[in-house]
Scaffold this active site. Structure first.
Site, PDB file in Angstrom:
ATOM      1  CB  THR A   5      -6.245   8.340   0.950  1.00  0.00           C
ATOM      2  OG1 THR A   5      -5.160   8.901   2.072  1.00  0.00           O
ATOM      3  CG2 THR A   5      -5.958   8.120  -0.487  1.00  0.00           C
ATOM      4  CE1 TYR A  20      -8.232   7.679   6.470  1.00  0.00           C
ATOM      5  CE2 TYR A  20      -9.229   5.866   5.437  1.00  0.00           C
ATOM      6  CZ  TYR A  20      -8.458   6.390   5.198  1.00  0.00           C
ATOM      7  OH  TYR A  20      -7.044   7.312   4.974  1.00  0.00           O
ATOM      8  CG  HIS A  45      -2.206   0.531   1.298  1.00  0.00           C
ATOM      9  ND1 HIS A  45      -2.038   1.947   0.150  1.00  0.00           N
ATOM     10  CD2 HIS A  45      -2.961   1.073   1.865  1.00  0.00           C
ATOM     11  CE1 HIS A  45      -3.512   2.618   0.143  1.00  0.00           C
ATOM     12  NE2 HIS A  45      -4.122   2.139   0.979  1.00  0.00           N
TER      13      HIS A  45
END
Length: 490
Positions: A318, A305, A189
């Site tokens: 993000t 979230y 990620h």
């Protein structure tokens, strides 16, 4: 396999708004390198090979020959050679990739001590500088329409962690091909966000069966190459001391993997087609359903979230949409109140949905709060200043972490005629020990796929239970709009 791509705004949002493409540069030829204090992302400008793992053995497979990229049948030829190899793993080789699955410091130390010279360094370089990593998995996974829940849960867990030693978790992504021919991805990620790897996967799923295709006997179209050099078996010299570190990392990873409660369920009662008739955004609708489901599951609200992209800005990643708002809580309480009227619930729903859309727009345009808070945190650490405010606001865990996997290239798929070609989205583990991770993808007009994760060790969570609450919440919210009655009135 990929050469250097300059930073450029090449991607468009709804064919109008340019998005930064910087993350695409790191998709291939990248690895996360462990460090004692911080990891670093290693990216090479060009790679002409892939790394392949099969039955405990590692291979370097060249993807170019005679100045050109291999054709599909030639790649199949190389894979066939690996599958026919009957050799045994070298001592310590089979479980080696567990180093990438355990704690980072032992891996960093082992990398320096055992893999910084000789054949071990050459082989590690072959893996870390490969375009990507391929696992020829010896298990079988497949969506079974007669047993959709168990088959998808098993599929999802395998792609998330496998056996903990048959994925190289530091690579930008692992392409995992199962024994029965199905496949999937495991993505690291740090280099990019989910839409980037999703963009690649949509191309794969549309190109493989449609544009490339297969012959009647199941082979890739074309002919094998008569002079193609075979895959190179990587060589290792792994001492017992290093094997002890590998075993320790594997135990850590297996304990984490065994604790993952993964549940994937297809929601096909309705999709964005009906939600749009409610005159509310599909994402807002689903987020409200998640809040209602969570309250019904745990009897309380929690910090939530939701990921929002910031690629309107150069090298943007993000921002956080804090989906649990005062307006959302008011709506959920009304839904749990048997005395509240449908009109009252509907009014509160619209207010909460509008608030959510407004927060999403703010997050996308750089007006969210969490990245600013993180910057303040970094500055406070740099200055050596303690902040009671930052400690308080950053200490609360995200007990509900959510993300939508967008279907970005719908034009590549005929969802009505071939729903089997489209991606089912992706998932991730829970952020908090007593929380849920929820990923969802909206597919066409009539279908939504949910990925839910939690930990077996938490007495507060149960992924299947939460999935049932999500389905119930989706149906209850839709019922508020009474679309059937409106259709009858017409």
């Amino acid at each position: 396999m990929c050469t250097h791509t300059p930073h450029a705004q090449l991607f468009l949002l709804e064919n109008r708004v340019p998005l930064c493409s910087a993350q695409w540069e790191r998709m291939f030829n990248s690895s996360r390198i462990p460090g004692l204090e911080t990891d670093v992302l290693q990216h090479v400008n060009e790679s002409k090979h892939i790394a392949v793992f099969h039955k405990g053995r590692f291979y370097k497979v060249w993807m170019f020959y005679d100045g050109r990229l291999l054709l599909p049948r030639e790649i199949e030829q190389q894979i066939e050679r690996i599958l026919m190899d009957k050799s045994e793993p070298q001592p310590g080789e089979e479980m080696l990739a567990a180093l990438t699955a355990g704690d980072r410091v032992p891996w960093a130390k082992a990398r320096t001590q055992f893999f910084s010279r000789g054949k071990n360094k050459q082989s590690l370089d072959a893996v870390e500088k490969a375009a990507f990593f391929v696992t020829l998995d010896d298990s079988e996974q497949r969506f079974d329409p007669d047993n959709p829940v168990q088959s998808l849960d098993s599929y999802g867990k395998s792609l998330l962690h496998g056996k903990c030693y048959d994925r190289w978790f530091d690579k930008s992504f692992n392409l995992i091909v199962f024994k029965n021919g199905t496949m999937g991805l495991n993505g690291e990620h740090s280099w990019a966000d989910a839409p980037v790897i999703g963009h690649l996967w949509e191309h794969v799923l549309s190109s493989d069966p449609v544009r490339l295709g297969y012959s009647e006997d199941g082979h890739c179209k074309g002919n094998p190459h008569p002079n193609l050099p075979g895959p190179q078996r990587l060589q290792w010299d792994i001492p017992e001391e290093c094997q002890t570190v590998i075993d320790s990392s594997l135990k850590v990873a297996q304990a984490l993997a065994d604790d993952v409660d993964m549940h994937i369920f297809p929601f096909n009662d309705f999709g964005k087609g009906l939600i749009k008739k409610c005159k509310t955004s599909p994402d807002g609708f689903i987020q409200l359903a998640l809040q209602l489901a969570h309250f019904r599951d745990k009897g309380k609200f929690c910090l939530t979230y939701e990921a929002s992209m910031t690629r309107l800005f150069r090298e943007g990643r993000t921002e956080t949409v804090r989906s649990c708002t005062t307006q959302t809580c008011d709506f959920v309480r009304a839904m749990m109140n048997g005395k509240a009227t449908r009109e009252e619930k509907l009014k509160l729903l619209r207010t909460a949905a509008e608030k959510h859309q407004d927060m999403y727009r703010l997050a996308m345009t750089g007006n969210g709060i969490d990245r600013h808070l993180f910057c303040l945190y970094l500055v406070s650490k740099y200055l050596g200043e303690d902040s009671a405010f930052l400690k308080e606001v950053l200490s609360e865990p995200w007990r509900l972490s959510t993300s939508q996997t967008p279907l970005q290239q719908a034009e590549l798929f005929d969802l009505k005629r071939h729903p089997e070609y489209v991606t089912s989205g992706g998932g991730f583990g829970p952020v908090a020990d007593d929380g849920y991770g929820v990923s969802y993808i909206i597919l066409g007009e009539d279908f939504i796929n949910f990925h839910i994760s939690s930990k077996h060790s938490s007495p507060e969570t149960d992924s299947h239970r939460f999935g049932n609450h999500i389905k119930q919440a989706m149906l209850e919210i839709l019922e508020l709009f009474q679309l059937d009655n409106k259709a009858k009135d017409k």
